[in-house]
Design a protein around this motif. Sequence first.
Motif, PDB file in Angstrom:
ATOM      1  N   MET A 179       5.762 -29.990 -26.058  1.00 16.89           N
ATOM      2  CA  MET A 179       5.922 -28.572 -26.377  1.00 16.89           C
ATOM      3  C   MET A 179       5.597 -28.292 -27.838  1.00 16.89           C
ATOM      4  SD  MET A 179       9.121 -27.081 -24.246  1.00 16.89           S
ATOM      5  CE  MET A 179       8.624 -25.456 -24.771  1.00 16.89           C
ATOM      6  N   LEU A 180       5.750 -29.296 -28.685  1.00 15.54           N
ATOM      7  CA  LEU A 180       5.389 -29.144 -30.101  1.00 15.54           C
ATOM      8  C   LEU A 180       3.896 -29.382 -30.332  1.00 15.54           C
ATOM      9  CD1 LEU A 180       8.408 -31.004 -31.770  1.00 15.54           C
ATOM     10  CD2 LEU A 180       8.055 -28.533 -31.553  1.00 15.54           C
ATOM     11  N   GLY A 181       3.146 -29.669 -29.264  1.00 16.33           N
ATOM     12  CA  GLY A 181       1.717 -29.927 -29.389  1.00 16.33           C
ATOM     13  C   GLY A 181       1.409 -31.326 -29.866  1.00 16.33           C
ATOM     14  N   GLY A 182       2.398 -32.240 -29.749  1.00 15.63           N
ATOM     15  CA  GLY A 182       2.197 -33.593 -30.246  1.00 15.63           C
ATOM     16  C   GLY A 182       2.460 -34.654 -29.197  1.00 15.63           C
TER      17      GLY A 182
ATOM     18  N   ARG B 281       7.234 -43.445 -32.651  1.00 17.84           N
ATOM     19  CA  ARG B 281       6.406 -42.661 -33.558  1.00 17.84           C
ATOM     20  C   ARG B 281       6.165 -41.282 -32.947  1.00 17.84           C
ATOM     21  NH1 ARG B 281       2.175 -45.809 -34.202  1.00 17.84           N
ATOM     22  NH2 ARG B 281       2.903 -46.694 -36.175  1.00 17.84           N
ATOM     23  N   LEU B 282       6.534 -40.251 -33.686  1.00 21.57           N
ATOM     24  CA  LEU B 282       6.310 -38.872 -33.279  1.00 21.57           C
ATOM     25  C   LEU B 282       5.178 -38.299 -34.137  1.00 21.57           C
ATOM     26  CD1 LEU B 282       7.082 -36.223 -31.769  1.00 21.57           C
ATOM     27  CD2 LEU B 282       8.685 -35.784 -33.664  1.00 21.57           C
ATOM     28  N   ILE B 283       4.143 -37.760 -33.487  1.00 19.20           N
ATOM     29  CA  ILE B 283       3.017 -37.136 -34.196  1.00 19.20           C
ATOM     30  C   ILE B 283       2.913 -35.696 -33.715  1.00 19.20           C
ATOM     31  CG2 ILE B 283       0.535 -37.202 -34.641  1.00 19.20           C
ATOM     32  CD1 ILE B 283       0.574 -40.170 -33.991  1.00 19.20           C
ATOM     33  N   ILE B 284       3.029 -34.763 -34.672  1.00 20.50           N
ATOM     34  CA  ILE B 284       2.905 -33.345 -34.329  1.00 20.50           C
ATOM     35  C   ILE B 284       1.965 -32.673 -35.327  1.00 20.50           C
ATOM     36  CG2 ILE B 284       5.170 -33.150 -33.223  1.00 20.50           C
ATOM     37  CD1 ILE B 284       6.255 -31.989 -35.804  1.00 20.50           C
ATOM     38  N   PRO B 285       1.244 -31.639 -34.888  1.00 22.18           N
ATOM     39  CA  PRO B 285       0.329 -30.952 -35.819  1.00 22.18           C
ATOM     40  C   PRO B 285       1.087 -30.148 -36.863  1.00 22.18           C
ATOM     41  CG  PRO B 285       0.412 -29.799 -33.724  1.00 22.18           C
ATOM     42  CD  PRO B 285       1.201 -31.063 -33.539  1.00 22.18           C
ATOM     43  N   ILE B 286       0.487 -30.106 -38.054  1.00 23.71           N
ATOM     44  CA  ILE B 286       1.082 -29.325 -39.142  1.00 23.71           C
ATOM     45  C   ILE B 286       0.508 -27.921 -39.094  1.00 23.71           C
ATOM     46  CG2 ILE B 286       1.249 -29.054 -41.637  1.00 23.71           C
ATOM     47  CD1 ILE B 286       1.212 -32.062 -41.882  1.00 23.71           C
ATOM     48  N   LYS B 287       1.372 -26.955 -39.015  1.00 18.75           N
ATOM     49  CA  LYS B 287       0.947 -25.558 -38.975  1.00 18.75           C
ATOM     50  C   LYS B 287       1.254 -24.903 -40.314  1.00 18.75           C
ATOM     51  CE  LYS B 287       1.962 -25.259 -34.029  1.00 18.75           C
ATOM     52  NZ  LYS B 287       2.719 -24.531 -32.994  1.00 18.75           N
TER      53      LYS B 287
END
Length: 782
Positions: free
Chosen positions: A759-762, A776-782
Motif C-alpha cells: 500500500m505504500l508502493g514498496g 528490509r523495507l523499501i518505499i518510494p520517497i515522495k
Amino acid sequence: MNVAGMDVAGHYQNTPIWFRNLVSFFTLCLVYVLASKLGDLFVIPPGFVSVTWPAAGVGLGFVYVLGNKAAICVFLARFIMVVAVYKTPDFSDILVTTSLATGAALHAIVGTYLIRRFTSAELYMGSLRDILIFLLIGGPITCAMTATISGLAFANFASLSSGDFVDFIKIWWVGDIFGVIVFAPLTVVILSHIRCRNKLAKSTFFTIIVPLLVSISVFIFVFDSSKKQWLKHTFDEYSSEVHTIVDQFTEMLAVDITAVNATGSFVEASENVTASEFKIFTKPLFDTPWGLYGLSWLPKIDHQNREKFVANIRGQGFSTFEIRSRDKFGKLTISADRQVYFPLAFTEPYEQNQLAHGFDVYGVDGISGALRRDTLDEARDKRIARATSRFSIVQKQDEYGFIIYFPVFKKFLGQKERVHIGYINGIFVFPTLVQSLVEASSSIESDFFLTEISAGAEPLVLFDSRTSDNKDGAAESYVLDRIVHTEQEFEVAGKRWKVTFIKNGPLLTGDYIKSLWGLAGGGAVFITLFLVVLMMIASQNNFVQNLVEQRTRDLKHANEELEEFAYRTSHDLRSPIVSSVTLLSLADESINNGDTEAARSSISHAKKSLSKLEILISDILTLTRIGSANESDVYLTISEVIDDAISKLDHANGFEKLSIERDIRIEEGIMTKPSRLKLILENLISNAAKYHDPEEVKPMLKISCYQLAEELHLEFSDNGLGIREEYRHQVFDMFKRFHPRVAEGTGLGLYLMKRSAHMLGGEISYHPLEKGSLFRLIIPIK
C-alpha cells in the motif's frame, strides 16, 4: 518445429554453441547486406547517393537489441559491401572502406549507448517521449558523426574536393537519418519479438510489425515507381536529344560520302583529269566545316607505265613526285617494283595532304599492313564505296582516321564492260570528323565514345572523349550500369558504328531532385508518425494485457488467501469459544460442588482463551481495514515514527532485554501513510523482542535507514532465533507461525506487513543472517 518427423528446433538446440553463434553471425551479416542492397532502390543516378539508407537503421537496431557484439557484424558487412564496389581496390580504397565500416559500427554503438542513457524502457514498450528520443538520437544526432567520418574519408583518401565536402556530408547525413527513422524501429521490434516472443503480447506482431512492414513496402514502391517514371521521362528526353545529335552527324557524314562519290563520277566522266581540274572540282566540297579531311585520285598504274606516270605528274608541277611506301617506322620511301600501283596522283587540299602525295595504297603498309588492300579489293569487287577500319593515316600519323574508297570504272571505246581505272578516297581524321559530336555532347553535359562493331570482331574504339588522347577507350569499369547512357548504331560505307553517350551529371535535376528528396522526407515523416501511433497502441495493449494478467494473478492469489483465511479463521475463532464454553461449564460444576479453587482456575483459563480470541479479532479487523482504508499521505520523519513505536512497546514482554541500535542517515521527512508505516515498524520491533534467543547474552536489534536514488531503505537486523530454511519461502504467508512455543501470536503479523508495504508502493523482504534475521523495507520517497 517438426519437419518430416524430425524436431528441427530441438536438433538445432543440440548443436554446439559455436555453430549456433556462427549461423547467427552470418545471418545478421546477410540481413545487413540485403539492407544495403535495398538502399540501391533509393539511389538517384548517376551517383551513389541514396536518399534513404536502410542499413543505417538496421545496424542501429542490431546493436540496440543484441548488444555491442552485433557491431562486429555491422563492420564486416559494411566493409564487404564497399569493397565489392571496387574491382581492384588499392590502398586508398581500403582506407576509405575501413573508415566507412568503422563509422557504421560507431553509429550503432554510440547511438545505442545514448538512447539507453536517456530512455527508461525498451522501444516497443516505451512512452511517446522514449520513442521520440530514440529517433532523435539514432537519427540526426549520431548520423552526423557517421556522415562526418565518411566525408573525411573521401576527402583524405579519395577525390572529394573541399568545395563538395559540406554538401556531401549533408546528403549522407539526411540519407542516414531517413534510413534510421524508417528501418531502425522495424528492426528493433522484429528482433525483440523473436527474442522475447514468450514475454511480449502475441498481438505485437500484428499491431506493429505487419503494419510497419506494409507501410514501408508502400513507401518503397511509391518512391521507386516515382523515380522510375521520372527517370524514364527525362531519359526519353535525353535520348531524343542524343538521337537528334547523332542524326545530324550521320547526315553530315552522308554528305561527305556523297562528295566522295561525286568526285568519282567526275573522274569517270573526264577524258584525262589533271591536277588543276581536280582542284577546281573538289574545292567547293571543302567549303562546309564538316568532317572531310581530304580527297584524292588514285589511278591504277601498271608497272610498265610507272615511269611515264611519274613523269606526267612531275610535269604538272610536282617535281619531286615519286610512288612511295611507308615502312614500319612511318617513314615514306620509294616503293619497290610491283605489277600494279594505286598511288595518290592528286590530293586536295594539297597543303594538309601533301605528305601522302604519291603514297601507294595498294602496297603492304609497314604500319597498317594489308588493311587498305582488303578494303580496296572489296570496293572494286562490289563496285561500291567501302570504309577502312581505324588506323594511323599517312597525312597525320599522330592521329587516327579512316578512308572511304570509291571504285572508279570507265568504259573505253570498243569495250563492252567498264574497266576499273582507280579509286577516289575520302580521308577522315577523327578529331576533325567528330568535332560536332564533341560540341554537342558538351552542351548536354555528356561524354561519348565511338566504336566499330563489325560482325565477328571485337568492338574497336574509334574515338573516346573521356581519355586524354581520345584514341584508347576508357576502362570498362568507368561505364557502370547506374551511369545514364544511351546508344545508337549506324552504317558508314559498309562498316557498322555505334556511338554511346554517357551523362556526366545527374539525369534528374532541379524540380525532379527536390521532388524525390521531398518524397523521401514525406515518407519518413509519415512512417515516423505511423510508428508513434503503432507504438502507443502496442504499448497500451501491452499495458492492458499485463494489467489483466496481473489482476488475474492477484485475483487468483486473493481467492486462495480467502479460502485459507475462511478455513483458518473459522477454526481459530471456534477453538477459543469452544474452549471457553467448556471451561465455564467446568467452573459451574465446581461452584455447585463448592470447589471454588477449581472454579477460579477454569475461569482463568477461559479468560486466556477469550484474550487470544480478542487479539485474533483485532488482527482480522486490521487486515480488513488495510484493503479498504483510503488513508492520505502525511509528512513525518523516520526518527519520530521509530521513537513512537519503541515507546508504545516499552512495557511489552521481553522488551527490557532487547538492546536497540540506530543508524538513521536521513533527516528529511517523507510523505507516506502513517498507520501503515507504524504497523510495519511496530511489528518488526515487537518480533525482535518476542523471538529473541534466550541463550543470547545480549539480544540486539539494529535499525538502519538510508536513501538510495529515489527510495527509502529501512533495515531491521537482529540476533534472534531466525527462521529455519525450509520455512523461509512462507515468511509472508497468512497464518504462518514459526516459533509457536516461544511466544503466542495469530500468524498474521508478517502478512499484514507485506500488505502494508504494498500500500505504500514498496516492498518488504526477508534475508537470513548467520545469526538472526534481516528485514528490509523499501518505499518510494515522495
